[in-house]
Write an enzyme that holds these catalytic residues in place. Structure first.
Site, PDB file in Angstrom:
ATOM      1  N   ASP A  54      31.413  27.192  59.202  1.00  0.00           N
ATOM      2  CA  ASP A  54      31.998  28.279  58.420  1.00  0.00           C
ATOM      3  C   ASP A  54      32.758  29.127  59.431  1.00  0.00           C
ATOM      4  O   ASP A  54      32.137  29.708  60.339  1.00  0.00           O
ATOM      5  CB  ASP A  54      30.890  29.089  57.732  1.00  0.00           C
ATOM      6  N   SER A 133      51.743  30.770  56.500  1.00  0.00           N
ATOM      7  CA  SER A 133      52.340  30.429  55.206  1.00  0.00           C
ATOM      8  C   SER A 133      53.713  31.082  55.164  1.00  0.00           C
ATOM      9  O   SER A 133      53.968  32.042  55.900  1.00  0.00           O
ATOM     10  CB  SER A 133      51.466  31.012  54.088  1.00  0.00           C
ATOM     11  N   TYR A 146      46.457  37.897  50.205  1.00  0.00           N
ATOM     12  CA  TYR A 146      46.656  36.603  50.867  1.00  0.00           C
ATOM     13  C   TYR A 146      47.864  36.685  51.796  1.00  0.00           C
ATOM     14  O   TYR A 146      47.829  36.270  52.967  1.00  0.00           O
ATOM     15  CB  TYR A 146      46.862  35.524  49.803  1.00  0.00           C
ATOM     16  N   LYS A 150      48.342  36.268  55.932  1.00  0.00           N
ATOM     17  CA  LYS A 150      49.226  35.300  56.587  1.00  0.00           C
ATOM     18  C   LYS A 150      50.224  35.996  57.520  1.00  0.00           C
ATOM     19  O   LYS A 150      50.605  35.441  58.554  1.00  0.00           O
ATOM     20  CB  LYS A 150      49.931  34.438  55.531  1.00  0.00           C
TER      21      LYS A 150
END
Ligand code: NAI
Length: 255
Positions: A54, A133, A146, A150
């Site tokens: 993890d 991304s 999100y 990134k």
């Protein structure tokens, strides 16, 4: 001794395609993921080294990398690829869901950089490759937090690339546009829409396209690599036509 790559999130999607690509090219491949059944399938297919990891857990990081190095002899590339998304308007994504994205996508990548650095320093021509991304170039509505994670990964990569020069370690950042993987089905607690619903007419690239770019990032001299022509166009628009892009994004979300 074969070159070696350790891939987080390698049980699925882009990480799995990268694992297959590097394995085909004769590299020793290690995979760290929380998806144990997925890793068991990959271990059978690729004779890859797999370990439950993890990325939020620093003790697990240390154990995973020392186990892999005992197996492979050295670490040439760490591919910090594991990541998650929660899709929805900002207020529909819960604070806990936002924390989770930050913990995995940002802190997980930082944990990986700390854990891998001593091993990368010990290997000539080694490299840290972080998967961000196109949402790390253009702030992406519906994926606000999100997108923030990134941007963080992209900034971290740029800074570390300069810092790690003195250790002989290069840092590259790979920024995919939409790629066909299970992440496209990510929603959030407050929204029944998923990333897939937001794609509209945009192209969706294959995991092989992403793996090809990661292969180039492991060998080329650039710091940033975009997956997909649509991603390069978005990056161009962000840089040279920011007002037009802003108007388009506001119009799309006005209703
Ligand atoms: P995926 O959902 O197919 O694979 C992600 C993998 O990460 C899974 O195997 C999952 O078990 C693993 N993972 C999740 N949490 C973890 C944790 N705490 N520790 C270790 N492993 C964990 O998704 P995909 O698309 O392959 O994503 C890979 C990377 O690519 C992510 O960082 C994602 O943000 C990025 N990306 C994906 C795009 C896409 O359209 N598919 C576009 C741009 C970036």
């Amino acid at each position: 001794m074969a070159r070696s790559i350790f891939i987080t999130g390698g049980a699925s999607g882009i990480g799995l395609a990268a694992a297959r690509r590097f394995w085909r090219e004769g590299w020793t491949v290690g995979i760290g993921d929380i998806d144990e059944p997925g890793m068991a399938r990959v271990a059978d297919e690729l004779s890859a080294y797999t370990v439950r990891l993890d990325v939020r857990d620093r003790a697990q990081w240390a154990a995973a990398l020392s186990g892999f190095i005992a197996h492979a002899g050295k670490l040439d590339v760490l591919l910090n690829n594991a990541g998650i998304a929660r899709y929805g308007m900002f207020e529909d994504v819960t604070p806990d869901e936002s924390d989770l994205q930050i913990d995995i996508n940002v802190k997980g990548v930082i944990n990986g950089a700390y854990a891998a650095l001593p091993h990368l320093k010990a290997t000539r021509g080694s490299r840290l490759i972080n998967v961000a991304s196109v949402a790390g170039i253009v702030g992406s509505p519906g994926l606000a937090v999100y997108s923030a994670t990134k941007h963080a990964v992209r900034g971290l990569s740029e800074a570390l690339d300069a810092e790690f020069t003195r250790h002989g370690v290069d840092v590259a950042c790979v920024m995919p546009f939409f790629v066909e993987t299970p992440i496209l089905d990510a929603g959030s607690k407050g929204s029944n829409r998923t990333i897939r619903d937001a794609i509209g007419k945009s192209p969706v690239y294959t995991v092989q396209d992403a793996a090809d770019v990661i292969w180039r990032a492991a060998h080329g001299r650039d710091r940033e690599y975009i997956v997909g022509k649509a991603g390069r166009q978005a990056s161009f628009a962000r840089r040279f036509m920011p007002n037009r892009l802003r108007k388009r994004m506001k119009a799309a979300f006005a209703g």
